[in-house]
Structures are given as C-alpha cells and as structure tokens.
Design a protein around this motif. Sequence first.
Motif, PDB file in Angstrom:
ATOM      1  N   ASN A 616       7.029  -3.274   7.154  1.00  0.00           N
ATOM      2  CA  ASN A 616       8.138  -3.896   6.418  1.00  0.00           C
ATOM      3  C   ASN A 616       7.717  -5.181   5.703  1.00  0.00           C
ATOM      4  O   ASN A 616       8.223  -5.493   4.635  1.00  0.00           O
ATOM      5  N   ALA A 617       6.745  -5.892   6.296  1.00  0.00           N
ATOM      6  CA  ALA A 617       6.249  -7.097   5.626  1.00  0.00           C
ATOM      7  C   ALA A 617       5.597  -6.722   4.298  1.00  0.00           C
ATOM      8  O   ALA A 617       5.724  -7.439   3.297  1.00  0.00           O
ATOM      9  N   ARG A 618       4.919  -5.563   4.276  1.00  0.00           N
ATOM     10  CA  ARG A 618       4.265  -5.135   3.031  1.00  0.00           C
ATOM     11  C   ARG A 618       5.275  -4.580   2.024  1.00  0.00           C
ATOM     12  O   ARG A 618       5.045  -4.619   0.825  1.00  0.00           O
ATOM     13  N   ILE A 619       6.390  -4.100   2.547  1.00  0.00           N
ATOM     14  CA  ILE A 619       7.452  -3.670   1.631  1.00  0.00           C
ATOM     15  C   ILE A 619       8.094  -4.903   0.997  1.00  0.00           C
ATOM     16  O   ILE A 619       8.283  -4.974  -0.221  1.00  0.00           O
ATOM     17  N   GLU A 620       8.358  -5.899   1.840  1.00  0.00           N
ATOM     18  CA  GLU A 620       8.926  -7.148   1.311  1.00  0.00           C
ATOM     19  C   GLU A 620       7.949  -7.857   0.397  1.00  0.00           C
ATOM     20  O   GLU A 620       8.344  -8.582  -0.516  1.00  0.00           O
ATOM     21  N   GLY A 621       6.631  -7.655   0.633  1.00  0.00           N
ATOM     22  CA  GLY A 621       5.605  -8.300  -0.188  1.00  0.00           C
ATOM     23  C   GLY A 621       5.533  -7.765  -1.611  1.00  0.00           C
ATOM     24  O   GLY A 621       4.799  -8.288  -2.440  1.00  0.00           O
ATOM     25  N   GLN A 622       6.314  -6.713  -1.917  1.00  0.00           N
ATOM     26  CA  GLN A 622       6.367  -6.150  -3.274  1.00  0.00           C
ATOM     27  C   GLN A 622       4.989  -5.874  -3.849  1.00  0.00           C
ATOM     28  O   GLN A 622       4.636  -6.365  -4.920  1.00  0.00           O
ATOM     29  N   LEU A 623       4.197  -5.095  -3.116  1.00  0.00           N
ATOM     30  CA  LEU A 623       2.828  -4.803  -3.555  1.00  0.00           C
ATOM     31  C   LEU A 623       2.856  -3.706  -4.612  1.00  0.00           C
ATOM     32  O   LEU A 623       3.469  -2.657  -4.407  1.00  0.00           O
ATOM     33  N   PRO A 624       2.190  -3.942  -5.733  1.00  0.00           N
ATOM     34  CA  PRO A 624       2.179  -2.921  -6.785  1.00  0.00           C
ATOM     35  C   PRO A 624       1.178  -1.810  -6.479  1.00  0.00           C
ATOM     36  O   PRO A 624       0.196  -2.036  -5.769  1.00  0.00           O
ATOM     37  N   ILE A 662      -6.155   1.001   1.207  1.00  0.00           N
ATOM     38  CA  ILE A 662      -6.747   1.828   0.152  1.00  0.00           C
ATOM     39  C   ILE A 662      -7.099   3.198   0.736  1.00  0.00           C
ATOM     40  O   ILE A 662      -7.698   3.288   1.795  1.00  0.00           O
ATOM     41  N   GLU A 663      -6.658   4.241   0.059  1.00  0.00           N
ATOM     42  CA  GLU A 663      -6.914   5.595   0.566  1.00  0.00           C
ATOM     43  C   GLU A 663      -7.339   6.535  -0.558  1.00  0.00           C
ATOM     44  O   GLU A 663      -6.951   6.352  -1.705  1.00  0.00           O
ATOM     45  N   LEU A 664      -8.107   7.546  -0.160  1.00  0.00           N
ATOM     46  CA  LEU A 664      -8.403   8.644  -1.077  1.00  0.00           C
ATOM     47  C   LEU A 664      -7.171   9.537  -1.033  1.00  0.00           C
ATOM     48  O   LEU A 664      -6.794  10.004   0.031  1.00  0.00           O
ATOM     49  N   CYS A 665      -6.505   9.721  -2.160  1.00  0.00           N
ATOM     50  CA  CYS A 665      -5.234  10.435  -2.106  1.00  0.00           C
ATOM     51  C   CYS A 665      -4.889  11.011  -3.462  1.00  0.00           C
ATOM     52  O   CYS A 665      -5.046  10.363  -4.483  1.00  0.00           O
ATOM     53  N   GLY A 666      -4.425  12.248  -3.458  1.00  0.00           N
ATOM     54  CA  GLY A 666      -4.019  12.866  -4.717  1.00  0.00           C
ATOM     55  C   GLY A 666      -2.510  12.870  -4.875  1.00  0.00           C
ATOM     56  O   GLY A 666      -1.987  13.394  -5.843  1.00  0.00           O
ATOM     57  N   GLY A 667      -1.799  12.287  -3.902  1.00  0.00           N
ATOM     58  CA  GLY A 667      -0.340  12.374  -3.887  1.00  0.00           C
ATOM     59  C   GLY A 667       0.328  11.415  -4.856  1.00  0.00           C
ATOM     60  O   GLY A 667      -0.321  10.620  -5.526  1.00  0.00           O
ATOM     61  N   THR A 668       1.643  11.510  -4.916  1.00  0.00           N
ATOM     62  CA  THR A 668       2.376  10.608  -5.809  1.00  0.00           C
ATOM     63  C   THR A 668       3.002   9.485  -4.984  1.00  0.00           C
ATOM     64  O   THR A 668       3.349   9.672  -3.824  1.00  0.00           O
ATOM     65  N   HIS A 669       3.106   8.319  -5.600  1.00  0.00           N
ATOM     66  CA  HIS A 669       3.523   7.125  -4.861  1.00  0.00           C
ATOM     67  C   HIS A 669       4.516   6.280  -5.647  1.00  0.00           C
ATOM     68  O   HIS A 669       4.623   6.418  -6.865  1.00  0.00           O
ATOM     69  N   VAL A 670       5.186   5.382  -4.898  1.00  0.00           N
ATOM     70  CA  VAL A 670       6.093   4.444  -5.569  1.00  0.00           C
ATOM     71  C   VAL A 670       5.264   3.502  -6.444  1.00  0.00           C
ATOM     72  O   VAL A 670       4.073   3.319  -6.216  1.00  0.00           O
ATOM     73  N   LYS A 671       5.921   2.907  -7.443  1.00  0.00           N
ATOM     74  CA  LYS A 671       5.189   1.990  -8.326  1.00  0.00           C
ATOM     75  C   LYS A 671       5.014   0.641  -7.635  1.00  0.00           C
ATOM     76  O   LYS A 671       4.121  -0.124  -7.953  1.00  0.00           O
ATOM     77  N   ASN A 672       5.932   0.346  -6.708  1.00  0.00           N
ATOM     78  CA  ASN A 672       5.865  -0.926  -5.999  1.00  0.00           C
ATOM     79  C   ASN A 672       6.436  -0.704  -4.596  1.00  0.00           C
ATOM     80  O   ASN A 672       7.423   0.020  -4.434  1.00  0.00           O
ATOM     81  N   THR A 673       5.835  -1.330  -3.580  1.00  0.00           N
ATOM     82  CA  THR A 673       6.293  -1.069  -2.205  1.00  0.00           C
ATOM     83  C   THR A 673       7.764  -1.444  -2.005  1.00  0.00           C
ATOM     84  O   THR A 673       8.412  -0.906  -1.095  1.00  0.00           O
ATOM     85  N   SER A 674       8.291  -2.324  -2.858  1.00  0.00           N
ATOM     86  CA  SER A 674       9.703  -2.692  -2.687  1.00  0.00           C
ATOM     87  C   SER A 674      10.623  -1.481  -2.889  1.00  0.00           C
ATOM     88  O   SER A 674      11.741  -1.462  -2.389  1.00  0.00           O
ATOM     89  N   ASP A 675      10.120  -0.443  -3.592  1.00  0.00           N
ATOM     90  CA  ASP A 675      10.925   0.771  -3.787  1.00  0.00           C
ATOM     91  C   ASP A 675      11.183   1.517  -2.467  1.00  0.00           C
ATOM     92  O   ASP A 675      12.032   2.405  -2.411  1.00  0.00           O
ATOM     93  N   ILE A 676      10.412   1.179  -1.444  1.00  0.00           N
ATOM     94  CA  ILE A 676      10.590   1.886  -0.154  1.00  0.00           C
ATOM     95  C   ILE A 676      11.839   1.372   0.554  1.00  0.00           C
ATOM     96  O   ILE A 676      12.404   2.029   1.400  1.00  0.00           O
ATOM     97  N   TRP A 677      12.248   0.168   0.200  1.00  0.00           N
ATOM     98  CA  TRP A 677      13.428  -0.510   0.740  1.00  0.00           C
ATOM     99  C   TRP A 677      13.254  -0.917   2.196  1.00  0.00           C
ATOM    100  O   TRP A 677      13.315  -2.075   2.552  1.00  0.00           O
ATOM    101  N   HIS A 678      12.998   0.023   3.091  1.00  0.00           N
ATOM    102  CA  HIS A 678      12.815  -0.336   4.485  1.00  0.00           C
ATOM    103  C   HIS A 678      12.158   0.816   5.215  1.00  0.00           C
ATOM    104  O   HIS A 678      12.277   1.972   4.826  1.00  0.00           O
TER     105      HIS A 678
END
Length: 871
Positions: A616-624, A662-678
Amino acid sequence: MRSKDVRTKFLNFFKEKGHHIVPSAPMVIKNDPTLMFTNAGMNQFKEFFLGNTVPKNKRVSDTQKCLRVSGKHNDLEEVGKDTYHHTMFEMLGNWSFGDYFKKEAIAWAWELLTDVLKIDKDCLYVSVFEGSNDADNLEMDREAFGLWKAIVPEDRIIMGNKKDNFWEMGEQGPCGPCSEIHVDIRPEEEKAKVSGASLVNQDHPEVVEIWNLVFMQYNRKANGSLEPLPAKHVDTGMGFERLCMVLQGVRSNYDTDVFTPIIREIETITNTKYGISEENDIAIRVIADHIRAVAFSIADGQLPSNTGAGYVIRRILRRAIRYGFTFLNTKEPFMYRLVKVLTESMGSAFPELKEQLQLIENVVKEEEHSFLKTLEQGLVLLDSVISNTNGKTVDGRKAFELYDTYGFPIDLTALILSEKGYRLDEKGFDMAMQEQKNRSKSASEISKEDWVVLSNDAEQEFVGYDMLKANVNLVKYRKVISKKDGEQYQMVFNMTPFYPEGGGQVGDKGYLEEANGNVVYIIDTKKENNEIIHFSKELPKNTAASFKAVVDKKQRARTEANHTATHLLHQALREVLGTHVEQKGSAVHSKYLRFDFSHFSKLTVDELRDVENFVNARIEGQLPLQEQRSIPIEEATKQGAMALFGEKYGDTVRTVRFGQSIELCGGTHVKNTSDIWHFKIRSEGAVAAGIRRIEAITSDAVKDFYFESNRMLFEIKDALNNTQDPVKSVVALQEENTKLKKEIESLLKDKAKNLKGDLLNELSEINGVRFLAKKVDLDAAAIKDLSFEMGQNQDNLFLLFGTEQNGKALLSCYISKDLVASKNLNAGTIVRELGKFVQGGGGGQPFFATAGGKNPNGIDEALEKAQAYIN
Ligand code: ATP
Ligand code: MG
C-alpha cells in the motif's frame, strides 16, 4: 566416455557445423492447449515449422528435457520393465529451418556417430521410408536411400513402414518421412546366430533405435490430405541415455553413469541389491527413473496436484512409491533422499535442480508421506471389501472405487487379493474404468476444421499495451466443436489489442464491431503456437471487412490493477520474509489475484500486515510504470529482473518496473500504482510442503469488500440494540452466556440429586428385585449418571428408563452386577428386544445398555413389558 562429455561432444559437433546452441525449453509446458509436457526436441520450434514465426537462426541444436507419459507418446507402462525407455529423458537434436536438408543431415549424423564418437560401423543399421499404398499413396524415400547407400552397405539399410518411418506431429500439421539409426549391442556370438537386420524395430532390448532424422516436407490438413510445405526442414532427435549406453559399452541405460549413482543410493536405502531378482530390479529401475521425472517437473514449477499436469506428476511419483512399497518393503518416505544424488550428477547441466534442491526434497517427502497414509487406509478399506465379499471374486467396481476415490492402485489391489486367495473381477474393473474414460473423453473431445485463410498477412501485431481499440482485419479463422464449449470460432487478426492469456494473466474479453453496427463478442483470447487466437460464438457476417476490435475496458483495468499488485506483493514478500521467497505460480483475474511462493512457515499476523503495508505504501507512492519492451535478457538480469524457473524466455525480453520492483513480464499493467487504489490480503495458506499461497484483492473489489464489511457491522450493531461499541457488547454477551450456562449446570445437578431421592422411593420390590421402569426427562448422559448413582450400594437393582429427545426414543437399562449373575440377566439383550417397540435397536454390556429408536410413542409399551424379565 562420461555422460557429461557425451553431451558436450554432441553440442560442439553441431556448433562447428554452424548451429546455434539453445537451452532446453521447460519440460512442463504452460499456455499450450495442445500439449502438457515437452515430448520431443522439436516442440519448442513448432511455430517455425507451422510458419507462424520466422526463426532467427536457421540451424539450431540442443539437449531437451522430454517427458513421455501422456497423450500421443506414452511410455509409462514400459518404464522399468525394459532397460531403454524412460519417462523423462534427454533428447539431443539438431534442426534446419528451411536450410539444409537430407544430404547434410544424413552425412553429419554418420560422421558424428562413427568418426567423432567412434561407434563401430558394424553395429549400426539405418532405415528408410518404403512408401505407402494407403490413401496418401506416398512414394518410397529414394533420396534418403541414395544418400545412405553411398555410406552404408545396402544390407544395413532397412525399409521401414509408415508406422516407424513417417513422422507426424499430430492429427494435423507438418510431417514427413524419417530415417532412423539403430544400434545392435548384442555380444558377438549372438550376432553370429541371428542377423541384427531382422531385429530392428522388433522391441529387442539390445537392438534399439538411437537417433531419428525426420525430414519435414508435408503439411497434414484437417481433411486428412497432404500438401507440400513451402520450406523443407530437418528435425532430429537422439536419446541421450541410449547413446551413453552404447558409448559406455553397457547393455542397459540403467548401467550408465546417468543412473548408477541413483541406483547405488536406492540399494543403500532399501538394503536391496540391484541385479539379483528381476522383480526387485524393475522396482529399482522404476524408482530411479521416476525420481528424475518428478524432480525435473517440480524444478520447472509444476507441483503434484489433483488436476492436469500436476496430476500426471503425482501419479508418476505414486507409481514409484507403490513399487517400493510392494517390492522393496519401503514403508517410510525415501524417494526424497534420492534428490541429492540426482542433483550431484545432473545439477551442472541443469542448474534449476541445484537451486531448488530443498524445495524438491520437501515436496517429494510430503507427497510420499500422504500417499503412504492413503495406502494404509486403502489396505483397511480393502479388508472390509473382502469381508463383505461372498465367494472368492471381488467386485471390480468396488476395486475401481478404491482406485478412483482413494487413489489405491489397482495392481496393488490385485496383488493383495491374490495373496489372500481372492480373485479380482478384472472385467468389472475395466468396464468401470472405460465408462469413466468415455465420460471425460466425450466432455473434452474437440474437432477442429482447417483454417480458412483470408490473407497471407505478415506476423500479427499485439497493440494492447497502448490501445484498447484498433481497426483490424481477419487473417484466418476456423470452426472448433467440443462437447464442453459447443460450437466456437477461433479468429486471428492482422493486429489486435486483445491480451492473450499468459504469464498468469487471463485473456481479454470484448467485442468486434462491424461497419453496420453489428457486434460479435470475443469471449476469450489465448495464444497457440505463437498466434493470438480470439474465441467467439459466431463469425462476423462479412469476414472480408475491417472491424473495430474493442477490449472490455473495465475488466482489463481491474486485471491490470491485480497484475501490478502481484509484482508489488512479490517484492514485499522478499523484503519482509527474505530472498528465499521465489514465485511459484500466479493467477491474475479481474476479481482477485493469487500468488504462490516458496516459504516454510505460516505468515504471522505481523508479517501479513507488513506485507500489506509495504504494497500500500507503493500504491500511495504513485509509482509510474516504466517498461522496456525489448531488451537483451542479460541486460534485464543485470538490472535486477529475475527469470522464473520453468518459463521460456526469448533472447530479448520485456521488463516492467514500478520503483524498485522490476520483473520480466509480458502482461499488461496500470500506468501508475495509484490506479490500484488499495491492496488487501484475503487469505494465506499452504499449497504444498514449502509453498504458501496468498489471495488478495485490489481496486473495486476492495471497495466492495469494505462496503460488505461495513454493512455487516451495521447489522451487528443493530442486533445489539445500536450499541456504540459492538466488541464490548459481544464480550459482555459471551460472559453472561458463560455465567448462565454454569447456573443451568448446577440447577440440573440439583434436579438430578432430588430426582435420585424420589426415584429410590419409587422402587418396588418384585420377586426380591428392586425394580423401576419409568419415563424421565433427561438426556442420555444424565440418565447414565443417574442409573450408576442409584446403583451405588444397592444390590438387586433393575432400572429401565425411557426418554424422548428431539423426536427420538431412548431406552436405557441398568442391572446391578449381582443380578446379572444370579438371574442370568443381560441388559444388552433386554434393550435389543424392547427396542422393537420404539422401532430401533441397540446394545451394550450385560449391566448397562441403551437402545435408540425412531418411535417415541412406543416408550410406554416398552416400559410396561420390562417387568416380564424379572417375573
Ligand atoms: P522407440 O520406438 O524406441 O520408443 P520412438 O520411435 O518413440 O522410439 P522418437 O519419437 O523417434 O522415438 O524419438 C527420438 C529418439 O529419442 C529415439 O531414437 C530414442 O533414442 C529416444 N527415445 C524415445 N523415446 C524414449 C524414451 N521413452 N526413453 C528414452 N529415450 C527415448
Ligand atoms: Mg516410442
């Protein structure tokens, strides 16, 4: 020559011939609906043969971990019984993708075997496809014949039929004639008696195939016809263990240094020598073989389980345990003790074993433990089946039930039965088995029509990282019919915003919009042979038109929130618990996420809270989101991205970074961790020995969760007369409840004491017996206490109490011990007889017995009849 050197010699030889050496693909295949395990070296190159992808290197060579235990190639039943088939084995191979063809493939194979590895030419036979007179009407492979004739005497060239010398990948797809190389390792005197040529392909244990050179030149279509492939390919596969057998001058794969260290260890553990009794030898070979299959699967991330690939692995392990149990008398887990030796001999070629040694040992041990328990329970159940058997033949359906429900192996059942002088009704068993197979087969049976190809468009492009909508054209489509899903269409577009299931993330849903506004729903998206396949119940009216392909935005957004949260969770676990934590599986859905990881103990409440807070700290941190779409894998690893065992990566990879994650990943992700909300953990538990699972939710699901929790809280407060502090109220209620219970208990005691006095006064004296038959309002335990208390210091006592509890009748009879002896009375017999009046039965000891019945109306009659026993 040691096996390690054999591997190197092979790869170096083909490297010098311009081949690119690639690592083995994982043995357990993920995200391929057509195949569970790699069963040949060519599997990982399927898409090149099908023409879906253009290979970077036209010449490739490797050693591939293969497993042949299901589907088209299934050698399981042979393994252990013969000396040259394994479940897991290494296949050495060289490939040409539209480059060299028969001439080079044949010449190089011969050069390697006879010049480099110095195998005696007089031991070798080769085979050539003889042609077929069936619907395919194929010609003999004259080209191969001519090439062989130039290097081998003609009497060593054997003409082979379609079964042995025409290789097909499956029902459909690339295929072609092949040339096999066989080796005759019999002693000279045997060779003099019978010619090796007559033993080729006759299942002789010392005249075996070592190498198969396949020349792919046709494509098999759905209607069964063949068409020439645009480019011709070479696909070869040589059994590594068989080659070692030849080069080490031994007559069984199990006598090579690939197996001897494992066999020595089995001998030590089980105190049984290899090579003395054939029965024990088979068991030892089965165990030595199966531990490899199981260890390599677990290293590839496939744990034993109850479904799919996991179930196949569980069955292999159980087969070995059972052989040990039956023939080597192993009643304790022991196979896990073999993992260390295996790792010592194969860990340098396959480092995944070394790095996961501990985990593999734990998982195997736990499996062994629980299966041995099953075996014990099965033995008890089998005993009861036997005692319920009239005659000497045990019902096959019963045996099937044991097998199907409890995993109790049928051959063990048969063995135990024969030891006890019984026979198994094998027909009944086979029938039950067949019925079950038919049920599951017809549910999964699939028929696929040929692809209808609309354009030869280049490779299809995935644009779904940046867009949720795109204008697309159909490249090809086909109809697929299965019992489970009915009629479906599979479509491939020139480009697509739809993410295909993979890396744990579910496939996108959405729709196609035609120019006239017509809509066709896409219900799932998957990848097959490197093509992105869109599933739909119908086809667009005009397949030649352009469509707007639109991804379901809401589902995608929720899935992305869960995927990014999965990365953050991974980082959090390594931070909070330690770097021994490794991802062992994940499932990213729109509604929740699931993450499996290696760790040995249950997470404490504090650890769970720390993990949640970290995320949650990383979600609040609004990481792009910072992504690198295509960088060399070495570069990615240098930046700190970790490759997962059992995943296949190309030379270039995509990395996904959020802050320090950092991960090797082919998946799709949010543009910013704040989009996860909680982020909220819903559960934590064990999946297997040393593997934990966390399930968690994010975004809208967390909102729903809080809303639900809040609603429940309001209802609780409401039920507690709108208290401000529900916890305090509940605690007060509980305290009051405890106090009341105690009061009731002591009241009941008083009541019983009074009752005892009253009842003693009611005793009547009949024929010298102090007798009472009476209805009371007590439960069974209280009646028992009461009877024994009344019996204290009282001789000549006969009591019969009747009571009604929850609509049922209970009779209980007490007879003092002196009466039991003097009048030969038995409370057990009495309640059984009186039990008839309440429609029930029971029993017990001569001085105390009870009977239950379903008719309380009969209690009075039973009580009346009691006196007869002492008259
Ligand atoms: P076989 O007839 O002996 O079962 P195959 O025709 O099934 O062999 P291919 O599918 O052509 O074999 O595989 C290529 C090579 O892999 C074979 O020549 C053999 O050396 C090796 N091989 C195949 N199956 C096994 C197995 N179960 N265990 C060990 N090696 C194997
Ligand atoms: Mg075979």
